[in-house]
Write an enzyme that holds these catalytic residues in place. Structure first.
Site, PDB file in Angstrom:
ATOM      1  N   LYS A   1      -8.391  -4.318  12.110  1.00  0.00           N
ATOM      2  CA  LYS A   1      -9.568  -3.895  11.330  1.00  0.00           C
ATOM      3  C   LYS A   1     -10.870  -3.971  12.126  1.00  0.00           C
ATOM      4  O   LYS A   1     -11.763  -3.164  11.919  1.00  0.00           O
ATOM      5  CB  LYS A   1      -9.712  -4.758  10.076  1.00  0.00           C
ATOM      6  CG  LYS A   1      -8.728  -4.420   8.977  1.00  0.00           C
ATOM      7  CD  LYS A   1      -9.012  -5.251   7.727  1.00  0.00           C
ATOM      8  CE  LYS A   1      -7.957  -5.029   6.667  1.00  0.00           C
ATOM      9  NZ  LYS A   1      -8.152  -5.839   5.478  1.00  0.00           N
TER      10      LYS A   1
ATOM     11  N   TYR B   1      -1.877 -11.606  -2.881  1.00  0.00           N
ATOM     12  CA  TYR B   1      -1.401 -10.915  -4.073  1.00  0.00           C
ATOM     13  C   TYR B   1      -0.201 -11.632  -4.688  1.00  0.00           C
ATOM     14  O   TYR B   1       0.903 -11.094  -4.734  1.00  0.00           O
ATOM     15  CB  TYR B   1      -1.050  -9.468  -3.675  1.00  0.00           C
ATOM     16  CG  TYR B   1      -0.599  -8.591  -4.819  1.00  0.00           C
ATOM     17  CD1 TYR B   1      -1.250  -8.616  -6.044  1.00  0.00           C
ATOM     18  CD2 TYR B   1       0.465  -7.721  -4.673  1.00  0.00           C
ATOM     19  CE1 TYR B   1      -0.851  -7.819  -7.085  1.00  0.00           C
ATOM     20  CE2 TYR B   1       0.885  -6.905  -5.711  1.00  0.00           C
ATOM     21  CZ  TYR B   1       0.222  -6.962  -6.918  1.00  0.00           C
ATOM     22  OH  TYR B   1       0.626  -6.164  -7.953  1.00  0.00           O
TER      23      TYR B   1
ATOM     24  N   SER C   1       0.833  -1.210   0.000  1.00  0.00           N
ATOM     25  CA  SER C   1       0.000   0.000   0.000  1.00  0.00           C
ATOM     26  C   SER C   1       0.863   1.253   0.000  1.00  0.00           C
ATOM     27  O   SER C   1       0.512   2.263  -0.612  1.00  0.00           O
ATOM     28  CB  SER C   1      -0.913   0.017   1.228  1.00  0.00           C
ATOM     29  OG  SER C   1      -1.856  -1.005   1.140  1.00  0.00           O
TER      30      SER C   1
ATOM     31  N   GLY D   1     -11.205 -10.756   8.726  1.00  0.00           N
ATOM     32  CA  GLY D   1     -11.716  -9.491   8.190  1.00  0.00           C
ATOM     33  C   GLY D   1     -11.902  -9.541   6.674  1.00  0.00           C
ATOM     34  O   GLY D   1     -12.904  -9.044   6.147  1.00  0.00           O
TER      35      GLY D   1
ATOM     36  N   GLY E   1      -5.005 -11.630  -5.717  1.00  0.00           N
ATOM     37  CA  GLY E   1      -5.565 -10.501  -4.961  1.00  0.00           C
ATOM     38  C   GLY E   1      -5.185  -9.127  -5.493  1.00  0.00           C
ATOM     39  O   GLY E   1      -5.535  -8.122  -4.873  1.00  0.00           O
TER      40      GLY E   1
ATOM     41  N   ASP F   1     -12.429  -2.725   1.199  1.00  0.00           N
ATOM     42  CA  ASP F   1     -12.220  -4.094   0.700  1.00  0.00           C
ATOM     43  C   ASP F   1     -13.472  -4.591  -0.024  1.00  0.00           C
ATOM     44  O   ASP F   1     -13.384  -5.425  -0.929  1.00  0.00           O
ATOM     45  CB  ASP F   1     -11.930  -5.064   1.869  1.00  0.00           C
ATOM     46  CG  ASP F   1     -10.505  -4.933   2.390  1.00  0.00           C
ATOM     47  OD1 ASP F   1      -9.634  -4.443   1.654  1.00  0.00           O
ATOM     48  OD2 ASP F   1     -10.269  -5.328   3.556  1.00  0.00           O
TER      49      ASP F   1
ATOM     50  N   THR G   1      -4.924  -2.102   9.016  1.00  0.00           N
ATOM     51  CA  THR G   1      -4.771  -3.483   8.555  1.00  0.00           C
ATOM     52  C   THR G   1      -4.596  -4.435   9.733  1.00  0.00           C
ATOM     53  O   THR G   1      -4.751  -4.043  10.892  1.00  0.00           O
ATOM     54  CB  THR G   1      -3.625  -3.578   7.509  1.00  0.00           C
ATOM     55  OG1 THR G   1      -3.647  -4.894   6.953  1.00  0.00           O
ATOM     56  CG2 THR G   1      -2.256  -3.304   8.111  1.00  0.00           C
TER      57      THR G   1
HETATM   58  P1  NAP Z   1      -7.234 -12.465   9.403  1.00  0.00           P
HETATM   59  O1  NAP Z   1      -8.409 -11.695   9.913  1.00  0.00           O
HETATM   60  O2  NAP Z   1      -6.020 -12.577  10.246  1.00  0.00           O
HETATM   61  O3  NAP Z   1      -7.749 -13.957   9.049  1.00  0.00           O
HETATM   62  C1  NAP Z   1      -6.839 -14.956   8.654  1.00  0.00           C
HETATM   63  C2  NAP Z   1      -7.606 -16.176   8.168  1.00  0.00           C
HETATM   64  O4  NAP Z   1      -6.674 -17.161   7.723  1.00  0.00           O
HETATM   65  C3  NAP Z   1      -8.450 -16.851   9.260  1.00  0.00           C
HETATM   66  O5  NAP Z   1      -9.602 -17.403   8.669  1.00  0.00           O
HETATM   67  C4  NAP Z   1      -7.507 -17.948   9.777  1.00  0.00           C
HETATM   68  O6  NAP Z   1      -8.175 -19.045  10.349  1.00  0.00           O
HETATM   69  C5  NAP Z   1      -6.872 -18.382   8.466  1.00  0.00           C
HETATM   70  N1  NAP Z   1      -5.583 -19.037   8.664  1.00  0.00           N
HETATM   71  C6  NAP Z   1      -4.396 -18.436   8.903  1.00  0.00           C
HETATM   72  N2  NAP Z   1      -3.417 -19.369   9.001  1.00  0.00           N
HETATM   73  C7  NAP Z   1      -4.015 -20.575   8.839  1.00  0.00           C
HETATM   74  C8  NAP Z   1      -3.542 -21.919   8.821  1.00  0.00           C
HETATM   75  N3  NAP Z   1      -2.250 -22.199   8.999  1.00  0.00           N
HETATM   76  N4  NAP Z   1      -4.427 -22.912   8.595  1.00  0.00           N
HETATM   77  C9  NAP Z   1      -5.740 -22.641   8.401  1.00  0.00           C
HETATM   78  N5  NAP Z   1      -6.249 -21.374   8.405  1.00  0.00           N
HETATM   79  C10 NAP Z   1      -5.393 -20.364   8.618  1.00  0.00           C
HETATM   80  O7  NAP Z   1      -6.749 -11.904   8.008  1.00  0.00           O
HETATM   81  P2  NAP Z   1      -7.589 -11.192   6.832  1.00  0.00           P
HETATM   82  O8  NAP Z   1      -7.530  -9.721   6.975  1.00  0.00           O
HETATM   83  O9  NAP Z   1      -8.922 -11.824   6.736  1.00  0.00           O
HETATM   84  O10 NAP Z   1      -6.675 -11.577   5.577  1.00  0.00           O
HETATM   85  C11 NAP Z   1      -6.647 -12.904   5.077  1.00  0.00           C
HETATM   86  C12 NAP Z   1      -5.841 -12.925   3.780  1.00  0.00           C
HETATM   87  O11 NAP Z   1      -6.488 -12.101   2.811  1.00  0.00           O
HETATM   88  C13 NAP Z   1      -4.419 -12.375   3.958  1.00  0.00           C
HETATM   89  O12 NAP Z   1      -3.543 -13.164   3.206  1.00  0.00           O
HETATM   90  C14 NAP Z   1      -4.509 -10.989   3.362  1.00  0.00           C
HETATM   91  O13 NAP Z   1      -3.296 -10.623   2.771  1.00  0.00           O
HETATM   92  C15 NAP Z   1      -5.563 -11.160   2.290  1.00  0.00           C
HETATM   93  N6  NAP Z   1      -6.270  -9.888   2.000  1.00  0.00           N
HETATM   94  C16 NAP Z   1      -6.092  -9.354   0.778  1.00  0.00           C
HETATM   95  C17 NAP Z   1      -6.748  -8.186   0.436  1.00  0.00           C
HETATM   96  C18 NAP Z   1      -6.541  -7.607  -0.925  1.00  0.00           C
HETATM   97  O14 NAP Z   1      -6.818  -6.431  -1.107  1.00  0.00           O
HETATM   98  N7  NAP Z   1      -6.098  -8.375  -1.881  1.00  0.00           N
HETATM   99  C19 NAP Z   1      -7.603  -7.554   1.349  1.00  0.00           C
HETATM  100  C20 NAP Z   1      -7.780  -8.159   2.616  1.00  0.00           C
HETATM  101  C21 NAP Z   1      -7.111  -9.335   2.920  1.00  0.00           C
HETATM  102  P3  NAP Z   1      -8.473 -19.075  11.945  1.00  0.00           P
HETATM  103  O15 NAP Z   1      -9.620 -18.122  12.162  1.00  0.00           O
HETATM  104  O16 NAP Z   1      -8.851 -20.491  12.196  1.00  0.00           O
HETATM  105  O17 NAP Z   1      -7.215 -18.634  12.627  1.00  0.00           O
END
Ligand code: NAP
Length: 299
Positions: free
Chosen positions: A66, A224, A17, A130, A243, A102, A62
């Site tokens: 969030k 991404y 970003s 999130g 992404g 998002d 982030t």
């Molecule tokens: P978050 O709130 O921390 O959630 C992470 C998610 O991943 C949870 O569902 C978690 O499961 C799961 N997870 C993590 N490690 C795991 C593992 N080893 N085995 C199984 N599940 C696992 O993060 P977020 O904000 O939602 O982001 C998630 C992903 O989306 C990230 O990679 C982020 O970079 C991407 N993202 C991209 C954009 C974009 O603009 N392209 C925007 C937002 C997010 P648990 O709940 O069971 O821990």
């Protein structure tokens, strides 16, 4: 006076970003900086309070803040309220407004992937954080009739479903336990598969085995980069999207909110690609990865 915009997260070291927003300010001749603020949860309230002073245009928020930031702003937009997550803050005088860009970012990515086909009605979402909330809200609003959410910790998927119980009352939104056989049988009834977990961000692993992917799927990974999931899906003949589109459009929407101007999409896209070519792969700051070939990325 130089205006300030900050990205508040923990960690935020390898932010894409920063590259994208800084390039947009420079291109538009706006005297503003985009700073990375690494703040632990305990330091979040002070960081948010500081935004109320005059020199700030706003902020991005982030991982892991969030959801935590929601009660700390004065007003939420419909999208931030519906998702229970804020990724962008703007100012109204000294008051802070929480947005969730998002949601429109994901919508642009979904539309691009679906193309001229009829919008599908069934989706699987892997993850319940999130990012998954923005995805589910966007899919519900788009008119999807069945969405199944799988998450490692089932209770988190169940809370997500509960959170949307009112807005999704007209359709089927279900949380299911993360078992390969259940995911496989659901995939057979589904057209859209979204990875909203961070599996694949730091390691070359996929949340699900490649053998269960089919050619008629549309697979969108929020990460991404060309993840293992996306490569497996492409090998199975499915249509894929990483992404990047979502990242670009959530950032462009935030930039427009801060500046009141149309975002210079091409400039922002070029800045993202340059940062990626240097090895930065994390969507924002979280768990930033530097590819081995790109040691210079931290510079
Ligand atoms: P978050 O709130 O921390 O959630 C992470 C998610 O991943 C949870 O569902 C978690 O499961 C799961 N997870 C993590 N490690 C795991 C593992 N080893 N085995 C199984 N599940 C696992 O993060 P977020 O904000 O939602 O982001 C998630 C992903 O989306 C990230 O990679 C982020 O970079 C991407 N993202 C991209 C954009 C974009 O603009 N392209 C925007 C937002 C997010 P648990 O709940 O069971 O821990």
């Amino acid at each position: 006076m130089t205006k300030r915009v900050v990205l508040i997260g923990h960690p935020v070291a390898h932010s894409l970003s920063g590259a994208m927003q800084g390039a947009a300010f420079d291109h538009a001749g706006i005297d503003a900086t985009y700073e990375l603020w690494d703040r632990t949860p305990i330091a979040l309230a002070d960081a948010i309070a500081e935004l109320r002073t005059d020199d700030f245009l706003g902020a991005n928020v982030t991982i892991p803040h969030k959801e935590r930031v929601v009660p700390q702003v004065d007003r939420l937009t419909e999208e931030a309220h519906a998702t229970g997550a804020v990724n962008t803050i703007t100012k109204e005088g000294r008051k802070l407004v929480g947005h969730n860009t998002d949601v429109p970012g994901f919508k642009v990515a979904l539309d691009a992937l679906v193309g001229r086909q009829k919008m599908p009605r069934h989706a699987i979402v892997l993850g319940a954080g999130g990012g998954a909330r923005a995805v589910v809200h966007s899919l519900v609003r788009e008119g999807f009739q069945r969405i199944v959410v799988f998450n490692r910790h089932l209770h988190r998927a169940e809370s997500l479903v509960k959170h949307f119980s009112r807005s999704a009352a007209h359709m089927e939104l279900r949380a299911m336990p993360w078992h390969e056989s259940i995911i496989e049988s659901e995939l057979a009834k589904t057209k859209v598969l979204v990875n909203a977990t961070s599996i694949g961000l730091n390691d070359d692993v996929s949340p699900i085995p490649g053998e269960i992917l089919t050619p008629d799927l549309l697979v969108l990974d929020l990460i991404y980069k060309q993840t293992r999931l996306l490569r497996d899906a492409a090998s199975a003949g499915a249509a894929i999207s990483d992404g990047g589109t979502m990242l670009l459009h959530q950032g462009a929407a935030a930039w427009s909110l801060w500046t009141g101007q149309d975002a210079p999409l091409e400039v922002m896209q070029a800045a993202l690609e340059e940062a990626r070519s240097k090895g930065v792969t994390s969507a924002e700051g979280e768990g930033g990865t530097l590819e081995p070939a790109a040691d210079a990325a931290g510079a």
